[in-house]
Enzyme design. Structure first.
Site, PDB file in Angstrom:
ATOM      1  CG  ASN A 131      41.828   9.574   2.810  1.00 50.39           C
ATOM      2  OD1 ASN A 131      41.739   8.370   2.973  1.00 50.39           O
ATOM      3  ND2 ASN A 131      42.227  10.383   3.750  1.00 50.39           N
ATOM      4  CD  GLU A 185      44.333   4.557  12.644  1.00 54.87           C
ATOM      5  OE1 GLU A 185      45.150   3.887  13.301  1.00 54.87           O
ATOM      6  OE2 GLU A 185      44.282   5.797  12.712  1.00 54.87           O
ATOM      7  CB  CYS A 219      41.818  11.397   8.802  1.00 54.31           C
ATOM      8  SG  CYS A 219      43.392  10.586   8.801  1.00 54.31           S
ATOM      9  CD  GLU A 270      45.740   1.620  10.073  1.00 53.87           C
ATOM     10  OE1 GLU A 270      45.898   2.666   9.423  1.00 53.87           O
ATOM     11  OE2 GLU A 270      45.032   0.674   9.693  1.00 53.87           O
TER      12      GLU A 270
HETATM   13  O1  TXE Z   1      34.412   7.042   5.131  1.00 53.63           O
HETATM   14  P1  TXE Z   1      33.120   6.126   5.289  1.00 53.63           P
HETATM   15  P2  TXE Z   1      34.947   7.639   3.760  1.00 53.63           P
HETATM   16  C1  TXE Z   1      38.214   9.294   7.636  1.00 53.63           C
HETATM   17  C2  TXE Z   1      38.109  10.757   7.329  1.00 53.63           C
HETATM   18  C3  TXE Z   1      36.658  10.860   6.894  1.00 53.63           C
HETATM   19  C4  TXE Z   1      36.363   9.513   6.251  1.00 53.63           C
HETATM   20  C5  TXE Z   1      36.308   9.627   4.750  1.00 53.63           C
HETATM   21  O2  TXE Z   1      38.407  11.529   8.451  1.00 53.63           O
HETATM   22  O3  TXE Z   1      35.861  11.021   8.060  1.00 53.63           O
HETATM   23  O4  TXE Z   1      37.425   8.637   6.618  1.00 53.63           O
HETATM   24  O5  TXE Z   1      36.326   8.340   4.183  1.00 53.63           O
HETATM   25  C6  TXE Z   1      32.601   1.241   4.523  1.00 53.63           C
HETATM   26  N1  TXE Z   1      29.926  -1.456   7.969  1.00 53.63           N
HETATM   27  N2  TXE Z   1      39.592   8.867   7.555  1.00 53.63           N
HETATM   28  O6  TXE Z   1      33.971   8.661   3.301  1.00 53.63           O
HETATM   29  O7  TXE Z   1      31.936   6.635   4.550  1.00 53.63           O
HETATM   30  C7  TXE Z   1      32.605   2.001   3.226  1.00 53.63           C
HETATM   31  O8  TXE Z   1      32.155   1.185   2.161  1.00 53.63           O
HETATM   32  C8  TXE Z   1      31.157  -1.663   7.469  1.00 53.63           C
HETATM   33  C9  TXE Z   1      40.307   8.610   8.784  1.00 53.63           C
HETATM   34  O9  TXE Z   1      35.282   6.491   2.853  1.00 53.63           O
HETATM   35  O10 TXE Z   1      33.006   5.929   6.748  1.00 53.63           O
HETATM   36  C10 TXE Z   1      34.085   2.366   3.107  1.00 53.63           C
HETATM   37  O11 TXE Z   1      34.815   1.286   2.576  1.00 53.63           O
HETATM   38  N3  TXE Z   1      31.730  -0.868   6.540  1.00 53.63           N
HETATM   39  C11 TXE Z   1      41.631   7.948   8.565  1.00 53.63           C
HETATM   40  C12 TXE Z   1      34.505   2.578   4.556  1.00 53.63           C
HETATM   41  O12 TXE Z   1      33.485   1.978   5.342  1.00 53.63           O
HETATM   42  C13 TXE Z   1      31.031   0.205   6.126  1.00 53.63           C
HETATM   43  C14 TXE Z   1      42.381   8.408   7.370  1.00 53.63           C
HETATM   44  C15 TXE Z   1      34.653   4.025   4.961  1.00 53.63           C
HETATM   45  O13 TXE Z   1      33.483   4.714   4.586  1.00 53.63           O
HETATM   46  C16 TXE Z   1      29.748   0.503   6.601  1.00 53.63           C
HETATM   47  C17 TXE Z   1      41.525   8.529   6.221  1.00 53.63           C
HETATM   48  C18 TXE Z   1      29.204  -0.389   7.580  1.00 53.63           C
HETATM   49  N4  TXE Z   1      27.991  -0.195   8.103  1.00 53.63           N
HETATM   50  C19 TXE Z   1      40.173   8.816   6.329  1.00 53.63           C
HETATM   51  N5  TXE Z   1      29.316   1.635   5.986  1.00 53.63           N
HETATM   52  C20 TXE Z   1      42.569   7.938   9.763  1.00 53.63           C
HETATM   53  N6  TXE Z   1      42.162   8.306  10.963  1.00 53.63           N
HETATM   54  O14 TXE Z   1      43.707   7.534   9.594  1.00 53.63           O
HETATM   55  C21 TXE Z   1      30.293   2.025   5.149  1.00 53.63           C
HETATM   56  N7  TXE Z   1      31.331   1.172   5.219  1.00 53.63           N
END
Ligand code: TXE
Length: 488
Positions: A152, A249, A283, A462
């Protein structure tokens, strides 16, 4: 049709091609068209990135903090110079409006690097006399850190993870989301242009498999992850294998509490920002809007008016647009499914609720700003993170009731309260089980302010000076000034 550009992995200050030739497509969410291809970081790339990081660390960690600070501040200058170009990259990868990306994404990324570059020279240890002897401490870098980003805020997330890590003398291997690869690549180019030595910030491209490789690798000292709670659990479990430090995060389902005495227009601005800015893909969004009973009718009337009159959905590159496309077709469908669940569970759909096909972007992944009322805490749309433009409005009567209900979740990322009663504002916020709170405001996240979640929404912080400590380790050194006293 011209051939698609193929982007590569950024290792040791340059783009390198993989051996397998494996690539993946990146789609522009506003048009549904494939924008370009990216080469996946295969085993050869992964190995070379690790070797490169080791050699980068040998140089970077030996610079003085003020030398690192100077180079990072040069990178800040370049980011700001390239603001508009970098903002366009984010718009084309994420579908978010130019109106946002041009004033938020690059700015908040650069600010974080500037903040930690400024703190770097302040890193110091302690010293204490122990009789004739004394001890002192050294704050030393951790080594190679991994950053894993969500889709995002691609460039901002890469900056927020690189900034404290590099300021403390660490190096970083960063893997952006496969949905939005370019922001981190451009940051790597800026770091090189600024004089950051090769290997200090490498960018590997790919999906969770590349992320998992990083998380499990024994040469990675710390993982900083941004993403969903479920993925965060996997990352933390993998990191446990080599006892890595982690920053998490993660997601939220945060309460925004509006009391009867609130400035109603201000409160409505917060509700709309906290559900429709970045088309709801933030998020910290305040997606459970608790409205006290007496103000509820007027609040709802004005909220619907402003939602239906002031939101301009369409081509994100059009400066008039303030509401863009969701990241992917599958995510659009996921959000539409939540809307159907909301209706089936008895919530009243006040406005929105459908996909949109703006004239200037008929094939994009758009959803109308959506508001549900007559909701209760048991509903799926009141319990689960939707990560789209769907607002769940709930009513309450007393402070005790709203505090209990707001906290009744395993998540704990953010919380907001609107009231003119200053004592009540602090009384309520102090009871929120959340790490990022706003009073008569919502969403602002300056580099000076530490951000991170309670409970299942995360670990660590962060931004903010707190975060610096997470990127050094303390060595204590005891110095004997006398012959050693020993019974042997
Ligand atoms: O997350 P994903 P997304 C959160 C937001 C939402 C999510 C959306 O709330 O829940 O992020 O982002 C990698 N081992 N936040 O859909 O699917 C994957 O390739 C290691 C919170 O991208 O979890 C990607 O690069 N890595 C935030 C990353 O993880 C792995 C602010 C995230 O993917 C993996 C913004 C694995 N097994 C969004 N599987 C805050 N709190 O500040 C996937 N990935």
């Amino acid at each position: 049709m011209p051939p698609l550009v193929v982007y590569q992995n950024y290792v040791h200050g340059q783009y390198v091609s993989n051996s397998t030739g494996e690539t993946f497509e990146v789609i522009n969410p506003a048009t549904g068209q494939v924008s370009y291809l990216v080469e996946t970081a295969d085993a050869d790339i992964q190995q070379s990135a690790m070797a490169s990081a080791k050699s980068g660390f040998a140089i970077w960690s030996k610079l003085t903090p003020i030398e690192r600070s100077r180079i990072l501040l040069k990178a800040v200058e370049l980011l700001r110079e390239q603001n508009d170009e970098l903002a366009e990259v984010e718009v084309l990868d994420t579908g978010k409006p130019w109106q946002e990306a041009s004033v938020v994404d690059v700015v908040t990324g650069a600010d974080s690097i500037e903040f930690f570059a400024g703190l770097a020279p302040s890193i110091e240890g302690n010293q204490q006399p122990i009789g004739d002897d004394f001890y002192y401490t050294r704050r030393e870098p951790l080594g190679i850190c991994a950053g894993i980003g969500a889709w995002n805020y691609p460039l901002q997330i890469a900056c927020w993870k690189a900034a404290p890590a590099l300021a403390c003398g660490n190096v970083m291997i960063f893997k952006p989301s496969e949905e939005t690869p370019r922001g981190a690549m451009r940051l790597a180019e800026v770091f090189t242009q600024a004089g950051v030595p090769d290997g200090v910030f490498n960018v590997l491209q790919g999906d969770g498999r590349v992320g998992a490789w990083l998380t499990e690798h024994e040469d990675i000292a710390k993982v900083s992850f941004t993403g969903e709670v479920g993925t965060g659990k996997k990352v933390m479990a993998a990191a446990a294998g080599s006892l890595k430090d982690v920053t998490m995060e993660l997601g939220g389902k945060s309460p925004l509490i509006i009391f009867n005495d609130a400035d109603i227009e201000n409160a409505i601005s917060a509700a709309m920002l906290g559900n429709f800015y970045t088309q709801g893909e933030i998020c910290t969004n305040g997606t459970r809007v608790f409205v006290q009973k007496d103000i509820y009718p007027r609040f709802i009337e004005r909220l619907v008016e402003r939602t239906e009159q002031n939101i301009i959905c369409g081509n994100p590159m059009n400066p008039e647009t303030n509401f863009g496309a969701l990241i992917s077709k599958s995510h659009q469908q996921k959000v539409l499914d939540y809307i159907e669940i909301g209706k089936s569970e008895g919530a009243t759909l006040l406005t929105g609720g459908t996909a949109l096909q703006p004239e200037n972007c008929p094939n994009g992944y758009f959803i109308a700003p959506t508001i549900f009322t007559d909701c209760n805490d048991e509903m799926t749309i009141a319990k689960e993170e939707i990560f789209g433009p769907v607002m769940t409005v709930l009513t309450f009567e007393s402070e005790e009731e709203v505090v209990r209900r707001a906290n009744n979740t395993q998540l704990g990322l953010a919380a907001g309260v609107f009231t003119q009663d200053i004592s009540r504002a602090h009384r309520i916020i102090h009871q929120m089980q959340a790490g990022i709170c706003w009073i008569n405001a919502y969403g602002a996240s300056p580099a000076e302010m530490p951000v991170g979640g309670y409970k299942m929404s995360g670990i660590g912080r962060e931004n903010g000076s707190e975060t610096l400590k997470a990127y050094t380790q303390i060595k204590a050194v005891y110095v004997g000034m006398q012959p050693l006293d020993s019974p042997f």
